[in-house]
Design a protein around this motif. Structure first.
Motif, PDB file in Angstrom:
ATOM      1  N   ILE A  99      23.182 -28.633 -17.392  1.00 23.13           N
ATOM      2  CA  ILE A  99      23.731 -27.382 -17.653  1.00 23.13           C
ATOM      3  C   ILE A  99      23.001 -26.615 -18.816  1.00 23.13           C
ATOM      4  O   ILE A  99      23.009 -25.371 -18.758  1.00 23.13           O
ATOM      5  CB  ILE A  99      25.160 -28.011 -18.198  1.00 23.13           C
ATOM      6  N   PHE A 100      22.366 -27.460 -19.845  1.00 25.10           N
ATOM      7  CA  PHE A 100      21.850 -26.875 -20.876  1.00 25.10           C
ATOM      8  C   PHE A 100      20.486 -25.772 -20.487  1.00 25.10           C
ATOM      9  O   PHE A 100      20.490 -24.688 -20.547  1.00 25.10           O
ATOM     10  CB  PHE A 100      21.506 -27.674 -21.882  1.00 25.10           C
ATOM     11  N   PRO A 101      19.846 -26.590 -19.567  1.00 24.38           N
ATOM     12  CA  PRO A 101      18.582 -25.689 -19.205  1.00 24.38           C
ATOM     13  C   PRO A 101      19.048 -24.432 -18.315  1.00 24.38           C
ATOM     14  O   PRO A 101      18.471 -23.406 -18.444  1.00 24.38           O
ATOM     15  CB  PRO A 101      17.754 -26.705 -18.357  1.00 24.38           C
ATOM     16  N   LEU A 102      20.020 -24.651 -17.258  1.00 21.29           N
ATOM     17  CA  LEU A 102      20.495 -23.307 -16.659  1.00 21.29           C
ATOM     18  C   LEU A 102      21.052 -22.425 -17.501  1.00 21.29           C
ATOM     19  O   LEU A 102      20.843 -21.137 -17.170  1.00 21.29           O
ATOM     20  CB  LEU A 102      21.465 -23.851 -15.435  1.00 21.29           C
ATOM     21  N   ALA A 103      21.973 -22.781 -18.334  1.00 24.83           N
ATOM     22  CA  ALA A 103      22.530 -21.736 -19.492  1.00 24.83           C
ATOM     23  C   ALA A 103      21.332 -20.966 -20.102  1.00 24.83           C
ATOM     24  O   ALA A 103      21.425 -19.619 -19.957  1.00 24.83           O
ATOM     25  CB  ALA A 103      23.482 -22.423 -20.292  1.00 24.83           C
ATOM     26  N   CYS A 104      20.348 -21.791 -20.518  1.00 24.81           N
ATOM     27  CA  CYS A 104      19.197 -20.930 -21.318  1.00 24.81           C
ATOM     28  C   CYS A 104      18.549 -19.990 -20.316  1.00 24.81           C
ATOM     29  O   CYS A 104      18.134 -18.945 -20.694  1.00 24.81           O
ATOM     30  CB  CYS A 104      18.197 -22.061 -21.765  1.00 24.81           C
ATOM     31  N   LEU A 105      18.396 -20.532 -19.028  1.00 19.54           N
ATOM     32  CA  LEU A 105      17.653 -19.601 -18.219  1.00 19.54           C
ATOM     33  C   LEU A 105      18.675 -18.471 -17.914  1.00 19.54           C
ATOM     34  O   LEU A 105      17.889 -17.190 -17.523  1.00 19.54           O
ATOM     35  CB  LEU A 105      17.287 -20.480 -16.703  1.00 19.54           C
ATOM     36  N   SER A 106      19.831 -18.603 -17.841  1.00 22.78           N
ATOM     37  CA  SER A 106      20.655 -17.357 -17.187  1.00 22.78           C
ATOM     38  C   SER A 106      20.808 -16.541 -18.458  1.00 22.78           C
ATOM     39  O   SER A 106      20.999 -15.182 -18.074  1.00 22.78           O
ATOM     40  CB  SER A 106      22.084 -17.895 -17.013  1.00 22.78           C
ATOM     41  N   VAL A 107      20.472 -16.770 -19.546  1.00 23.66           N
ATOM     42  CA  VAL A 107      20.338 -15.816 -20.734  1.00 23.66           C
ATOM     43  C   VAL A 107      18.992 -15.344 -20.780  1.00 23.66           C
ATOM     44  O   VAL A 107      18.966 -13.986 -21.054  1.00 23.66           O
ATOM     45  CB  VAL A 107      20.725 -16.567 -22.260  1.00 23.66           C
ATOM     46  N   SER A 108      17.936 -15.938 -21.078  1.00 22.77           N
ATOM     47  CA  SER A 108      16.625 -15.523 -21.047  1.00 22.77           C
ATOM     48  C   SER A 108      16.123 -14.691 -20.120  1.00 22.77           C
ATOM     49  O   SER A 108      15.361 -13.713 -20.148  1.00 22.77           O
ATOM     50  CB  SER A 108      15.577 -16.737 -21.426  1.00 22.77           C
ATOM     51  N   LEU A 109      16.385 -15.158 -18.759  1.00 19.96           N
ATOM     52  CA  LEU A 109      15.994 -14.554 -17.495  1.00 19.96           C
ATOM     53  C   LEU A 109      16.176 -12.901 -17.507  1.00 19.96           C
ATOM     54  O   LEU A 109      15.549 -12.114 -17.409  1.00 19.96           O
ATOM     55  CB  LEU A 109      16.361 -14.999 -16.345  1.00 19.96           C
ATOM     56  N   PRO A 110      17.462 -12.393 -17.607  1.00 16.71           N
ATOM     57  CA  PRO A 110      17.664 -11.011 -17.539  1.00 16.71           C
ATOM     58  C   PRO A 110      17.206 -10.423 -18.700  1.00 16.71           C
ATOM     59  O   PRO A 110      16.829  -8.972 -18.661  1.00 16.71           O
ATOM     60  CB  PRO A 110      19.368 -10.911 -17.603  1.00 16.71           C
ATOM     61  N   ILE A 111      17.215 -10.892 -20.013  1.00 18.54           N
ATOM     62  CA  ILE A 111      16.656 -10.180 -21.206  1.00 18.54           C
ATOM     63  C   ILE A 111      15.493  -9.865 -21.081  1.00 18.54           C
ATOM     64  O   ILE A 111      14.701  -8.933 -21.562  1.00 18.54           O
ATOM     65  CB  ILE A 111      17.298 -11.112 -22.447  1.00 18.54           C
ATOM     66  N   LEU A 112      14.619 -10.943 -20.786  1.00 13.65           N
ATOM     67  CA  LEU A 112      13.207 -10.679 -20.944  1.00 13.65           C
ATOM     68  C   LEU A 112      12.478 -10.052 -19.635  1.00 13.65           C
ATOM     69  O   LEU A 112      11.643  -9.048 -19.743  1.00 13.65           O
ATOM     70  CB  LEU A 112      12.404 -12.201 -20.839  1.00 13.65           C
ATOM     71  N   LEU A 113      13.414  -9.974 -18.408  1.00 11.64           N
ATOM     72  CA  LEU A 113      12.728  -8.949 -17.369  1.00 11.64           C
ATOM     73  C   LEU A 113      13.283  -7.793 -17.792  1.00 11.64           C
ATOM     74  O   LEU A 113      12.320  -6.855 -17.581  1.00 11.64           O
ATOM     75  CB  LEU A 113      13.542  -9.699 -16.161  1.00 11.64           C
ATOM     76  N   GLY A 114      14.455  -7.565 -18.362  1.00 10.50           N
ATOM     77  CA  GLY A 114      14.786  -6.150 -18.787  1.00 10.50           C
ATOM     78  C   GLY A 114      14.179  -5.756 -19.672  1.00 10.50           C
ATOM     79  O   GLY A 114      13.741  -4.203 -19.602  1.00 10.50           O
ATOM     80  N   MET A 115      13.323  -6.228 -20.635  1.00  6.67           N
ATOM     81  CA  MET A 115      12.468  -5.737 -21.574  1.00  6.67           C
ATOM     82  C   MET A 115      11.173  -5.735 -20.989  1.00  6.67           C
ATOM     83  O   MET A 115      10.241  -5.201 -22.009  1.00  6.67           O
ATOM     84  CB  MET A 115      12.508  -6.686 -22.858  1.00  6.67           C
ATOM     85  N   ASN A 116      10.880  -6.241 -19.799  1.00  3.37           N
ATOM     86  CA  ASN A 116       9.342  -6.372 -19.646  1.00  3.37           C
ATOM     87  C   ASN A 116       8.631  -6.975 -20.489  1.00  3.37           C
ATOM     88  O   ASN A 116       7.305  -6.661 -20.790  1.00  3.37           O
ATOM     89  CB  ASN A 116       8.893  -4.912 -19.127  1.00  3.37           C
ATOM     90  N   ALA A 117       9.049  -8.219 -21.040  1.00  2.87           N
ATOM     91  CA  ALA A 117       8.439  -8.709 -22.053  1.00  2.87           C
ATOM     92  C   ALA A 117       7.311  -9.875 -21.689  1.00  2.87           C
ATOM     93  O   ALA A 117       6.464 -10.245 -22.394  1.00  2.87           O
ATOM     94  CB  ALA A 117       9.362  -9.411 -22.993  1.00  2.87           C
ATOM     95  N   ILE A 118       7.352 -10.241 -20.389  1.00  2.00           N
ATOM     96  CA  ILE A 118       6.328 -11.053 -20.074  1.00  2.00           C
ATOM     97  C   ILE A 118       5.087 -10.351 -19.527  1.00  2.00           C
ATOM     98  O   ILE A 118       4.987  -9.455 -18.417  1.00  2.00           O
ATOM     99  CB  ILE A 118       6.858 -11.740 -18.648  1.00  2.00           C
ATOM    100  N   GLU A 119       3.978 -10.599 -20.100  1.00  2.71           N
ATOM    101  CA  GLU A 119       2.646 -10.152 -19.984  1.00  2.71           C
ATOM    102  C   GLU A 119       1.525 -11.247 -20.261  1.00  2.71           C
ATOM    103  O   GLU A 119       1.912 -12.166 -20.972  1.00  2.71           O
ATOM    104  CB  GLU A 119       2.384  -9.052 -20.955  1.00  2.71           C
ATOM    105  N   PRO A 120       0.419 -10.767 -19.812  1.00  2.00           N
ATOM    106  CA  PRO A 120      -0.782 -11.557 -20.043  1.00  2.00           C
ATOM    107  C   PRO A 120      -1.053 -11.873 -21.510  1.00  2.00           C
ATOM    108  O   PRO A 120      -0.836 -10.838 -22.497  1.00  2.00           O
ATOM    109  CB  PRO A 120      -2.049 -11.021 -19.356  1.00  2.00           C
TER     110      PRO A 120
END
Length: 236
Positions: A99-120
């Motif tokens: 439950i803990f890893p899935l909960a963290c993923l559900s929070v970080s995934l939309p935020i980081l993708l919405g901010m386009n924060a993942i870059e080289p």
């Protein structure tokens, strides 16, 4: 081998799976010479979130092991338990491991993708770098939700073990002192019994010569003082 020693397979097994997943997605970067600037955008996103999920899952496995071992020390069961039962699987471990890893993923995934924060980055793999505080939504931040409580739980368990060790040493020291006092008292009582008159050396003065029992003379014809043993007889 480790699983056989602890008689539990879920912990080492899950740890091996998540560690392999973490190292595997990292090593896939060799396809692009471990150069994040050459990695496609889609690969960067997948690599980042698989690394995050694997790190959270490894944290959950370690947290479950910490709770299992610490609970035996802090909250021992009144019933007799085997060593293997301490690390037996419990349904409560679903929370840190699943439950803990899935909960963290559900929070970080939309935020980081919405901010386009993942870059080289200037590292060997892609990560959230724009802004850099986005990494706190990954393994650098969410993992502390479990690691900080586990730190205090482990510290409490260590304190409890040291307290039990001191109590055992005190009990052992008190037992040795009581045993020594018992032996000393017994020896003193024996010495007092010897000097109280029960065992008195015969008087060997000239007037009172000790008379030994003659085995050839019948017991009934011997003097009364002689019949009583090694006694003092006055001269007739």
């Amino acid at each position: 081998m480790f699983s056989r020693v602890i008689s539990s397979y879920w912990g080492p097994g899950l740890y091996s799976v998540f560690a392999t997943l973490l190292q595997g997605i990292f090593c896939l970067g060799m396809i692009y010479d471990m150069n994040p600037s050459q990695m496609p955008k889609a690969f960067c996103i997948v690599q980042t979130f698989i690394i995050y999920y694997s790190a959270w899952s490894l944290t959950g496995v370690c947290a479950a092991f910490t709770f299992a071992t610490s609970s035996v020390v802090l909250w021992p069961s009144p019933m007799k338990r085997s060593d293997a039962s301490a690390l037996a699987w419990k349904d409560i471990y679903y929370f840190p491991i699943l439950i803990f890893p899935l909960a963290c993923l559900s929070v970080s995934l939309p935020i980081l993708l919405g901010m386009n924060a993942i870059e080289p980055t200037d590292d060997l793999h892609c990560d959230a770098s724009n802004p850099e505080w986005g990494r706190f939504l990954g393994y650098a931040g969410f993992s502390m939700i479990l690691t900080i409580p586990c730190l205090f739980l482990s510290a409490a368990a260590v304190r409890r073990v040291l307290q039990l060790h001191r109590n055992n040493q005190h009990s052992h020291h008190s037992f040795k002192n009581n045993t020594g006092s018992f032996h000393f008292g017994s020896q003193l009582n024996n010495e007092q019994g010897v000097t109280s008159g029960r065992l008195v050396s015969p008087d060997v003065s000239p007037d009172n010569t000790p008379t030994a029992i003659d085995p050839e003379i019948p017991h009934s014809t011997q003097p009364t003082c002689v019949r009583n043993g090694y006694a003092r007889c006055s001269p007739q």
